[in-house]
Design an enzyme around this catalytic site. Structure first.
Site, PDB file in Angstrom:
ATOM      1  N   THR A   1       0.870  -1.241   0.083  1.00 47.14           N
ATOM      2  CA  THR A   1      -0.017   0.020   0.044  1.00 47.14           C
ATOM      3  C   THR A   1       0.824   1.095  -0.003  1.00 47.14           C
ATOM      4  O   THR A   1       1.914   1.172   0.354  1.00 47.14           O
ATOM      5  CB  THR A   1      -0.844   0.036   1.180  1.00 47.14           C
ATOM      6  OG1 THR A   1       0.002   0.364   2.171  1.00 47.14           O
ATOM      7  CG2 THR A   1      -1.693  -1.255   1.333  1.00 47.14           C
ATOM      8  N   ASP A   2       0.344   2.539  -0.468  1.00 44.42           N
ATOM      9  CA  ASP A   2       1.149   3.495  -0.060  1.00 44.42           C
ATOM     10  C   ASP A   2       0.819   3.786   1.295  1.00 44.42           C
ATOM     11  O   ASP A   2      -0.086   3.395   1.989  1.00 44.42           O
ATOM     12  CB  ASP A   2       0.410   4.832  -1.108  1.00 44.42           C
ATOM     13  CG  ASP A   2       1.068   5.973  -1.214  1.00 44.42           C
ATOM     14  OD1 ASP A   2       2.236   5.820  -0.400  1.00 44.42           O
ATOM     15  OD2 ASP A   2       0.850   6.712  -2.053  1.00 44.42           O
ATOM     16  N   TRP A   3       1.533   4.644   1.853  1.00 49.78           N
ATOM     17  CA  TRP A   3       1.714   4.779   3.352  1.00 49.78           C
ATOM     18  C   TRP A   3       0.523   5.295   3.709  1.00 49.78           C
ATOM     19  O   TRP A   3       0.135   6.451   3.766  1.00 49.78           O
ATOM     20  CB  TRP A   3       2.772   5.565   3.817  1.00 49.78           C
ATOM     21  CG  TRP A   3       4.062   4.715   3.815  1.00 49.78           C
ATOM     22  CD1 TRP A   3       4.846   4.991   5.345  1.00 49.78           C
ATOM     23  CD2 TRP A   3       4.742   4.139   3.252  1.00 49.78           C
ATOM     24  NE1 TRP A   3       6.030   4.137   5.098  1.00 49.78           N
ATOM     25  CE2 TRP A   3       5.980   3.316   3.971  1.00 49.78           C
ATOM     26  CE3 TRP A   3       4.619   3.246   2.124  1.00 49.78           C
ATOM     27  CZ2 TRP A   3       7.016   2.471   3.489  1.00 49.78           C
ATOM     28  CZ3 TRP A   3       5.556   2.340   1.350  1.00 49.78           C
ATOM     29  CH2 TRP A   3       6.557   1.906   2.169  1.00 49.78           C
ATOM     30  N   GLY A   4      -0.421   4.450   4.560  1.00 50.77           N
ATOM     31  CA  GLY A   4      -1.611   5.020   5.351  1.00 50.77           C
ATOM     32  C   GLY A   4      -2.777   4.654   4.120  1.00 50.77           C
ATOM     33  O   GLY A   4      -3.814   5.166   4.554  1.00 50.77           O
ATOM     34  N   GLY A   5      -2.512   3.812   3.262  1.00 54.78           N
ATOM     35  CA  GLY A   5      -3.522   3.926   2.193  1.00 54.78           C
ATOM     36  C   GLY A   5      -4.227   2.707   2.293  1.00 54.78           C
ATOM     37  O   GLY A   5      -5.120   2.520   1.101  1.00 54.78           O
TER      38      GLY A   5
END
Length: 815
Positions: free
Chosen positions: A228-232
């Site tokens: 995932t993108d960070w926090g995604g």
């Protein structure tokens, strides 16, 4: 499965733990089974491995690394071999810093010039972007570490990027927004893909079965890891079902427990988890191998020179009236512009690199051979008016034969998390240019920015050198072009419109509330301008040289095209030859022409070389929504060989046998798309293209706020405390900008204003979990005391659970 025996030795809890981060940048480890952590670091154009406390926005300084030119710059080289070599250098630095996964390249399309992250992306054209990315990936991974191509997919705006729903038709999705990823994955063989924040047609991308399973895994055969993108992450179980192995950063075990619970209640089969673990283990072990081999720290001087080489080949000469360049040695030159003293060389946000060394123009002038009479900053860097600086600059300019004027966009204008407000360079720089022109019209402008800008002032400069964001060695590279030590060979990887209003997505960018509609369909960049016959300032593929080239002897057969290029000038140089293809049939709407191949060649004066550009599986294809697959339309195709998209030098035709698929569209129902004039498509016609109703694009202000609503929406909250917090954030943003703290103000927009509530849990490393977030939402929705009580109660439960898990972990270690 490759690691079946190892996986059988794991507990369910251990398998689930591997699916999310250990901390902000590392994956989880299992010491008792010999499974190490991986380190993932930002790195589209340089390694950003933070030495101190980790953050995603670039606040904390990282270990020094070579800052290479950004993707927007490198794309102008049109040189796959050069990009691959740059990747090799990046990979060496990753090994030296023990980075397993380098989070790049970014290959989202430049749908709109105002996207704040365009400096990190290659092009408006998927073929060029894909080829550049594949080269970089091959180079990085030749060192044994992994590249990570991102952001998959249709992530083309920064505003509300974590929740915006991208509405796009299937053909446009495939032909424009996924083709670069397809090339990067099939030709670059990337080991890792990063899913994007946004939703795609109603579903978060990392949960989107069509995108993640049907296309990425089944159709393209990708067997690597999706992170995932960070926090995604939105719904962890749905993400896992879609094949999204690794969630970053850590959630302190919260989402691991969600996976365990889903397996125990039968929502997800344990075999699905095992498959994800197997792919993750392959990435961990194959990238970890290289760290066990002897290796050396990288040579900073050699890598700095490589950064300079890349910059030199990527600089674009846009104007050279009266052959003002290269500068004559006897000319007295005034250097003006703040960017000459302090280079603008990279973007802002998660890609910020702490350079090993940094060249500034004023420090390189003594070695340049230019007859310098002085330097003046001329303007305030961040847009403030300063009449005295203009007066001093004009006084210096009066004494010079030529003015070298360094202008562009500042660091806080082009930044991750924010889109630009307009396409203009700051007004104080234009004021300076206007005043300089009155005292000395012999101006050579050096432009530094990572995306397209309007240039209503272009008639007031005789020369225009575009350095884009050229990395730590860019200042010297630009001087080498200005003095003629390097013959410029860069060509634009994006179109420069005359006015922002001319862009095809002008009416549809950005999505402000729930969704963003891609009503322009496949007509982005030159595909639109060429088809709709809209004049532009500089066309796609444009760039001047200090020499001239002629094209001749085009031959076309079923395998490709061959032709000759001759250097007809007096200097050695490089030329980028571009192959465009035009289908003469009008049965299916298409852009007027599309890039399908390119080749960069070096030629000495008078030398002729034969160039061959082969056809591939993308040369004639289009995506047919009726057959749901790639098809070829039977008919006559024009092969166009150009020095740019608008400078076609040679042409010929070829007849191609088609796949005899049914026609997917009706001209009567889609008149805008058949004409290419898509800058104002009606909702009804867009729905015809989509094949369904367009979802509501506005917030339902009557509903309580939820996980995927943003802090910005607190302006409509029922809770007075939330509305007060919203106004406080707005005031703080305004005040910080007022006192000149624009960088800090931008951080508020990036990390607070447009953050969805779930991001509060996903980005705090487990400090706040989802049950605690429920309490925050109660407060926001008007139940203050009930919310505070719920928050505190859930916090106590989290602390108690954490102590139990620490105890269990100690027991497992002792076993």
């Amino acid at each position: 499965m490759k690691y079946k025996e190892l996986i059988q030795k794991m507990t369910l809890e251990e398998k689930a733990s591997l699916m999310s981060g250990k901390d902000f940048w590392q994956s989880e480890n299992i010491d008792r089974l010999g499974i190490p952590s991986m380190f993932l670091a930002d790195g589209p154009h340089g390694i950003r491995k933070q030495a101190a406390a980790a953050d995603h926005l670039g606040l904390n300084e990282s270990i020094p690394a070579t800052c290479y030119p950004t993707a927007a710059t490198v794309a102008n080289s049109w040189n796959e071999e050069l990009v691959e070599k740059m990747g090799q250098y990046l990979g060496k630095e990753a090994v030296a810093q023990k980075v397993n996964v380098l989070l790049g390249p970014g290959i989202n399309m430049k749908r709109n010039p105002l996207c704040g992250r365009n400096f990190e992306y290659y092009s408006e054209d998927p073929y060029l972007a894909g080829k550049m990315a594949a080269g970089l990936i091959r180079g990085i991974q030749s060192n044994g570490v992994s590249a990570c191509v991102k952001h998959f997919a249709v992530n083309n705006q920064e505003e509300r990027r974590m929740v915006i729903d991208t509405i796009v038709d299937e053909r446009t999705l495939r032909e424009i927004y996924l083709t670069a990823f397809e090339i990067a994955i099939k030709e670059g063989k990337t080991k890792t893909v990063m899913s994007s924040y946004n939703m795609l047609n109603g579903t978060h991308t990392n949960e989107n079965m069509h995108l993640m399973r049907e296309i990425l895994r089944d159709e393209w055969g990708f067997d690597g890891v999706v992170v995932t993108d960070w926090g995604g992450n939105n719904d962890r179980v749905q993400g896992l079902l879609a094949g999204n192995e690794l969630e970053m950063p850590t959630t302190n075990g919260e989402t691991d427990r969600e996976i365990i619970e889903a397996i125990k209640n039968g929502e997800i089969a344990e075999e699905v988890l095992d498959e994800c673990v197997d792919r993750l283990l392959e990435l961990i072990f194959t990238t970890e191998e290289v760290f066990g081999k002897p290796h050396h720290d990288f040579d900073e001087t050699d890598h700095h020179q490589m950064a300079q080489n890349v910059a030199e080949e990527s600089i674009v000469l846009l104007k050279n009236e009266e052959n003002v360049l290269p500068l004559k040695k006897d000319k007295k030159v005034a250097v003006i512009g703040d960017f000459a003293e302090e280079a603008r060389y990279q973007g802002a946000g998660s890609s910020i690199v702490n350079p090993t060394k940094l060249s500034h123009t004023v420090d390189c002038l003594d070695d340049s051979g230019i007859k310098i009479i002085g330097y003046e900053p001329g303007f305030e860097r961040y847009g403030k008016k300063n009449k005295k600086k203009i007066e001093k600059a004009c006084e210096l300019a009066r004494q010079a034969d030529v003015v070298l004027l360094y202008i562009g966009l500042d660091e806080v204008t082009e930044a991750e998390g924010l889109d630009r407000q307009n396409m203009q360079i700051p007004a104080n720089q234009v004021d300076l240019l206007n005043e300089l022109y009155e005292v000395n019209p012999n101006i050579v402008a050096v432009l530094s920015c990572g995306s397209a800008v309007e240039m209503p002032w272009i008639d007031k400069v005789k020369g225009l050198v575009h350095g884009y964001l050229s990395g730590q060695a860019g200042a010297k590279a630009i001087l080498n072009v200005i003095t003629g030590k390097v013959n410029p060979s860069g060509k634009l990887a994006e179109t420069y419109p005359l006015h922002y209003e001319d862009t095809p997505s002008y009416h549809y960018f950005p999505g402000k509330e729930v969704s963003v509609e891609y009503r322009e369909g496949p007509y982005i960049g030159y595909r639109y301008y060429d088809t709709a016959d809209v004049p532009v300032l500089f066309p796609f593929g444009y760039g001047l040289s200090y020499t001239t080239f002629s094209y001749s002897n085009l031959c076309v057969n079923q395998d490709g095209v061959t032709f000759n290029i001759t250097n007809t000038g007096k200097l050695a140089g490089m030329e980028v030859a571009q192959l465009y293809v035009r289908c003469t049939s009008k049965s299916i709407f298409r852009p007027n022409k599309e890039l399908k191949g390119f080749k960069k060649v070096f030629l000495n004066p008078g030398e002729t070389k034969t160039v061959t550009i082969s056809f591939d599986d993308k040369t004639f294809r289009y995506f047919n929504i009726k057959t749901n697959q790639w098809e070829i339309e039977m008919g006559q195709y024009e092969m166009l060989i150009g020095a740019s998209s608008s400078d076609i030098r040679l042409k010929d035709t070829i007849n191609i046998q088609g796949t005899e698929a049914p026609l997917p569209y009706s001209n009567e129902q889609l008149p805008s798309y058949y004409s290419g004039k898509v800058n104002s498509v009606s909702k009804k016609e867009f729905e015809q293209l989509l094949g369904r109703k367009v979802p509501e694009s506005k917030w339902d202000r009557s509903k309580p706020l939820g996980y995927n609503d943003t802090i910005a929406q607190c302006q409509y909250a029922k809770g007075g405390f939330a509305r007060f917090a919203y106004h406080l954030i707005n005031f703080t943003y305004w005040f910080l900008r007022k006192i000149g703290k624009r960088s800090t103000a931008n951080l508020i927009m990036m990390s607070v204003y447009h953050m969805p509530f779930r991001g509060v849990a996903r980005m705090t490393g487990g400090i706040i979990n989802m049950p605690m977030l429920d309490g925050i939402l109660m407060i926001v929705n008007g139940h203050f005391f009930k919310g505070v009580n719920h928050f505190l109660k859930e916090r106590k439960k989290m602390i108690k659970q954490s102590k139990i898990e620490i105890g269990q972990s100690e027991v497992i270690k002792e076993m």
